[in-house]
Motif scaffolding. Sequence first.
Motif, PDB file in Angstrom:
ATOM      1  N   LEU A 153       0.847  -1.195   0.000  1.00  0.00           N
ATOM      2  CA  LEU A 153       0.000   0.000   0.000  1.00  0.00           C
ATOM      3  C   LEU A 153       0.886   1.249   0.000  1.00  0.00           C
ATOM      4  O   LEU A 153       1.812   1.370   0.809  1.00  0.00           O
ATOM      5  N   ALA A 154       0.601   2.183  -0.887  1.00  0.00           N
ATOM      6  CA  ALA A 154       1.450   3.352  -1.110  1.00  0.00           C
ATOM      7  C   ALA A 154       1.517   4.299   0.088  1.00  0.00           C
ATOM      8  O   ALA A 154       2.591   4.755   0.470  1.00  0.00           O
ATOM      9  N   GLU A 155       0.381   4.620   0.688  1.00  0.00           N
ATOM     10  CA  GLU A 155       0.371   5.607   1.779  1.00  0.00           C
ATOM     11  C   GLU A 155       1.201   5.145   2.984  1.00  0.00           C
ATOM     12  O   GLU A 155       2.059   5.888   3.460  1.00  0.00           O
ATOM     13  N   PRO A 156       0.989   3.926   3.495  1.00  0.00           N
ATOM     14  CA  PRO A 156       1.838   3.490   4.617  1.00  0.00           C
ATOM     15  C   PRO A 156       3.305   3.356   4.211  1.00  0.00           C
ATOM     16  O   PRO A 156       4.201   3.656   5.003  1.00  0.00           O
ATOM     17  N   LEU A 157       3.559   2.916   2.972  1.00  0.00           N
ATOM     18  CA  LEU A 157       4.937   2.762   2.508  1.00  0.00           C
ATOM     19  C   LEU A 157       5.677   4.095   2.515  1.00  0.00           C
ATOM     20  O   LEU A 157       6.870   4.157   2.855  1.00  0.00           O
ATOM     21  N   ALA A 158       4.990   5.174   2.201  1.00  0.00           N
ATOM     22  CA  ALA A 158       5.603   6.510   2.226  1.00  0.00           C
ATOM     23  C   ALA A 158       6.066   6.870   3.641  1.00  0.00           C
ATOM     24  O   ALA A 158       6.946   7.705   3.818  1.00  0.00           O
ATOM     25  N   ARG A 159       5.483   6.224   4.668  1.00  0.00           N
ATOM     26  CA  ARG A 159       5.885   6.432   6.059  1.00  0.00           C
ATOM     27  C   ARG A 159       6.855   5.350   6.545  1.00  0.00           C
ATOM     28  O   ARG A 159       7.174   5.280   7.724  1.00  0.00           O
ATOM     29  N   GLY A 160       7.254   4.441   5.625  1.00  0.00           N
ATOM     30  CA  GLY A 160       8.197   3.395   5.994  1.00  0.00           C
ATOM     31  C   GLY A 160       7.554   2.116   6.497  1.00  0.00           C
ATOM     32  O   GLY A 160       8.241   1.216   6.977  1.00  0.00           O
ATOM     33  N   VAL A 161       6.227   2.000   6.389  1.00  0.00           N
ATOM     34  CA  VAL A 161       5.508   0.806   6.841  1.00  0.00           C
ATOM     35  C   VAL A 161       5.072   0.009   5.615  1.00  0.00           C
ATOM     36  O   VAL A 161       4.369   0.529   4.745  1.00  0.00           O
ATOM     37  N   VAL A 162       5.489  -1.258   5.554  1.00  0.00           N
ATOM     38  CA  VAL A 162       5.137  -2.112   4.427  1.00  0.00           C
ATOM     39  C   VAL A 162       3.889  -2.910   4.803  1.00  0.00           C
ATOM     40  O   VAL A 162       3.904  -3.687   5.762  1.00  0.00           O
ATOM     41  N   ILE A 163       2.812  -2.700   4.055  1.00  0.00           N
ATOM     42  CA  ILE A 163       1.577  -3.458   4.246  1.00  0.00           C
ATOM     43  C   ILE A 163       1.242  -4.129   2.922  1.00  0.00           C
ATOM     44  O   ILE A 163       0.999  -3.453   1.920  1.00  0.00           O
ATOM     45  N   VAL A 164       1.267  -5.460   2.946  1.00  0.00           N
ATOM     46  CA  VAL A 164       0.990  -6.233   1.740  1.00  0.00           C
ATOM     47  C   VAL A 164      -0.296  -7.022   1.958  1.00  0.00           C
ATOM     48  O   VAL A 164      -0.390  -7.821   2.886  1.00  0.00           O
TER      49      VAL A 164
END
Length: 153
Positions: A52-63
């Motif tokens: 998911l792009a939004e959490p990834l921008a904060r350094g959190v990987v959600i698949v």
Amino acid sequence: MRHNLKYFSAVAIAATFCISASAQTAQDAVRPPAILPLNGEPAPKLIAYPALAEPLARGVVIVQFRTENFRVMPVFGKQAVDISPRIGHLHVTTDDVRGTWAHTSEDPIIVVGLTPGPHKLRLELADPSHKILATEVVAVTVPDLRVSKPHEH
């Protein structure tokens, strides 16, 4: 007379029960079984989506992921291998590093604390005895959050 009436009522009920039971048996012979043998089931599939792009921008990987012909749950052991429909869990490995963990629910996979840069998450669909049935790899790039952003007014 009353004695005969009770006797005939009991015989009628028994006959009705036998007819119903034989009708169910005949009907069940035409229906597919409620539980299919595993060799009759389609192969399990694992579909993984990009992080998911939004959490990834904060350094959190959600698949997020989904499965077909397979249910993810916390069941382990050789006795559970032949259960139908198929059940099992995911093995999750980051960057081919030793240290795989078992993911035992259909919740998204969440990884925090990865260093900035490119990473790979390998997701493996495993049966209760840990036999791998399907594999997907999700590539992610964790942004460097220490890079200062221009100040907006």
